[in-house]
Design a protein around this motif. Sequence first.
Motif, mmCIF file in Angstrom:
data_model
loop_
_atom_site.group_PDB
_atom_site.id
_atom_site.type_symbol
_atom_site.label_atom_id
_atom_site.label_comp_id
_atom_site.label_asym_id
_atom_site.label_seq_id
_atom_site.Cartn_x
_atom_site.Cartn_y
_atom_site.Cartn_z
ATOM 1 N N ASP A 170 -6.959 1.566 7.022
ATOM 2 C CA ASP A 170 -5.504 1.944 7.024
ATOM 3 C C ASP A 170 -5.633 3.528 7.485
ATOM 4 O OD1 ASP A 170 -3.965 -0.420 4.840
ATOM 5 O OD2 ASP A 170 -4.989 -0.768 6.850
ATOM 6 N N GLY A 171 -6.383 4.420 6.584
ATOM 7 C CA GLY A 171 -6.349 5.610 6.946
ATOM 8 C C GLY A 171 -6.517 6.197 8.033
ATOM 9 N N ASP A 172 -7.551 5.263 8.716
ATOM 10 C CA ASP A 172 -7.684 5.613 10.131
ATOM 11 C C ASP A 172 -6.584 5.403 11.041
ATOM 12 O OD1 ASP A 172 -10.419 6.439 9.470
ATOM 13 O OD2 ASP A 172 -11.082 4.290 9.671
ATOM 14 N N LEU A 173 -5.954 4.368 10.783
ATOM 15 C CA LEU A 173 -4.712 4.267 11.449
ATOM 16 C C LEU A 173 -3.408 5.182 11.540
ATOM 17 C CD1 LEU A 173 -4.546 0.307 11.154
ATOM 18 C CD2 LEU A 173 -5.232 1.724 13.143
ATOM 19 N N ASN A 174 -3.508 5.416 9.910
ATOM 20 C CA ASN A 174 -2.613 6.522 9.660
ATOM 21 C C ASN A 174 -2.868 7.707 10.398
ATOM 22 O OD1 ASN A 174 -0.069 7.068 7.939
ATOM 23 N ND2 ASN A 174 -1.212 8.225 6.588
ATOM 24 N N ARG A 175 -4.121 8.257 10.535
ATOM 25 C CA ARG A 175 -4.415 9.361 11.263
ATOM 26 C C ARG A 175 -4.339 9.472 12.739
ATOM 27 N NH1 ARG A 175 -7.862 9.559 6.829
ATOM 28 N NH2 ARG A 175 -9.441 8.356 7.895
ATOM 29 N N ALA A 176 -4.571 8.396 13.274
ATOM 30 C CA ALA A 176 -4.258 8.156 14.605
ATOM 31 C C ALA A 176 -2.783 8.112 15.014
ATOM 32 C CB ALA A 176 -4.607 6.761 15.311
ATOM 33 N N GLN B 159 0.353 -0.215 6.776
ATOM 34 C CA GLN B 159 -1.009 0.413 7.338
ATOM 35 C C GLN B 159 -0.841 1.891 7.478
ATOM 36 O OE1 GLN B 159 -1.731 -2.746 10.003
ATOM 37 N NE2 GLN B 159 -3.719 -2.721 9.255
ATOM 38 N N ALA B 160 0.314 2.404 8.111
ATOM 39 C CA ALA B 160 0.488 3.891 8.376
ATOM 40 C C ALA B 160 2.072 3.901 8.694
ATOM 41 C CB ALA B 160 -0.286 3.906 9.848
ATOM 42 N N ALA B 161 2.202 5.300 8.638
ATOM 43 C CA ALA B 161 3.576 5.657 8.581
ATOM 44 C C ALA B 161 3.842 7.037 8.787
ATOM 45 C CB ALA B 161 4.576 5.408 7.208
ATOM 46 N N VAL B 162 4.964 7.498 9.391
ATOM 47 C CA VAL B 162 5.396 8.950 10.022
ATOM 48 C C VAL B 162 6.863 8.741 10.090
ATOM 49 C CG1 VAL B 162 4.918 8.510 12.459
ATOM 50 C CG2 VAL B 162 4.633 10.835 11.272
ATOM 51 N N THR C 54 0.807 -1.128 -0.135
ATOM 52 C CA THR C 54 0.240 -0.033 0.043
ATOM 53 C C THR C 54 0.824 1.187 0.071
ATOM 54 O OG1 THR C 54 -1.575 -1.099 1.219
ATOM 55 C CG2 THR C 54 -1.829 1.456 1.119
ATOM 56 N N PRO C 55 0.959 2.079 -1.202
ATOM 57 C CA PRO C 55 1.826 3.026 -1.067
ATOM 58 C C PRO C 55 1.295 4.034 -0.066
ATOM 59 C CG PRO C 55 0.927 2.623 -3.273
ATOM 60 C CD PRO C 55 0.333 1.591 -2.306
ATOM 61 N N VAL C 56 2.412 4.925 0.528
ATOM 62 C CA VAL C 56 2.087 5.547 1.589
ATOM 63 C C VAL C 56 1.069 6.671 1.082
ATOM 64 C CG1 VAL C 56 3.178 7.254 3.073
ATOM 65 C CG2 VAL C 56 4.174 5.342 2.665
ATOM 66 N N SER C 57 1.307 7.376 -0.121
ATOM 67 C CA SER C 57 0.335 8.228 -0.523
ATOM 68 C C SER C 57 -1.142 7.834 -0.614
ATOM 69 C CB SER C 57 0.698 8.759 -1.791
ATOM 70 O OG SER C 57 0.598 7.538 -2.884
ATOM 71 N N ARG C 58 -1.312 6.390 -0.512
ATOM 72 C CA ARG C 58 -2.792 5.805 -0.724
ATOM 73 C C ARG C 58 -3.133 4.985 0.436
ATOM 74 N NH1 ARG C 58 -3.306 1.692 -4.919
ATOM 75 N NH2 ARG C 58 -5.368 2.358 -4.266
ATOM 76 N N LEU C 59 -2.705 5.515 1.466
ATOM 77 C CA LEU C 59 -3.196 4.770 2.849
ATOM 78 C C LEU C 59 -4.562 5.001 2.984
ATOM 79 C CD1 LEU C 59 0.122 5.147 5.273
ATOM 80 C CD2 LEU C 59 -0.844 3.107 4.114
ATOM 81 N N SER C 60 -5.111 6.231 2.759
ATOM 82 C CA SER C 60 -6.507 6.430 3.211
ATOM 83 C C SER C 60 -7.256 5.652 2.590
ATOM 84 C CB SER C 60 -6.806 8.038 2.989
ATOM 85 O OG SER C 60 -6.678 8.456 1.748
ATOM 86 N N SER C 61 -7.084 5.132 1.181
ATOM 87 C CA SER C 61 -8.085 4.249 0.603
ATOM 88 C C SER C 61 -7.806 2.804 0.746
ATOM 89 C CB SER C 61 -7.878 4.796 -0.905
ATOM 90 O OG SER C 61 -6.641 4.379 -1.347
ATOM 91 N N SER C 62 -7.296 2.275 1.782
ATOM 92 C CA SER C 62 -6.784 1.122 1.808
ATOM 93 C C SER C 62 -8.040 0.422 2.468
ATOM 94 C CB SER C 62 -5.357 0.834 2.791
ATOM 95 O OG SER C 62 -4.514 1.308 2.392
ATOM 96 N N PRO C 63 -8.136 -0.862 2.377
ATOM 97 C CA PRO C 63 -9.508 -1.642 2.997
ATOM 98 C C PRO C 63 -9.385 -1.585 4.457
ATOM 99 C CG PRO C 63 -7.911 -3.077 1.895
ATOM 100 C CD PRO C 63 -7.287 -1.750 1.764
#
Length: 175
Positions: A64-70, A126-129, A43-52
Amino acid sequence: MSKRGTVVLRLGGVVAIGSIVVLILGLSPSTGDPSRPGSSRVTPVSRLSSSPPTRDSSLGRLGDGDLNRALRTSEPTNLDRTLEQPLLALATEVLLADLTGVGRERFPDYLPGGPTIQTYREARVQAAVARRIGDTTVETHLLWAGISPDGQYLERQTAVIRLRYLRQSWRPVRS
């Protein structure tokens, strides 16, 4: 909810207490050896919000977008987006090479040794920072999911990969 109205929510390695979100980092005991490999689904980092959504029914259907936001709420980046994105892409490549065995030869100093025997399948970030922790060092925090060599689906596994600016490029380092 407590008597004072504080809501406590636990999301795998993320704990939210009221408006404060804390990310608990470290290798999960279920991951075992961090040098074990995995798959090619990324899952490219730029597309995390659209992951299943994730499969963990105890937490509901979190994407995954929810996890990335958290993660980004609990550990905000201190890097410009134009620097952070390529560094997260590099850290993702390193992690997936370690998990899947594909591309290990690109990082011989970080992932020494021959081909891996056991690999994860369907591995994805799933998420990255990323955060700068020195003049030439950045630390990336990644949450990942995949199917282990024994067939168990794992998610919200944590990895920390440090990158250092050496000889005119960013490289993964162990330190």
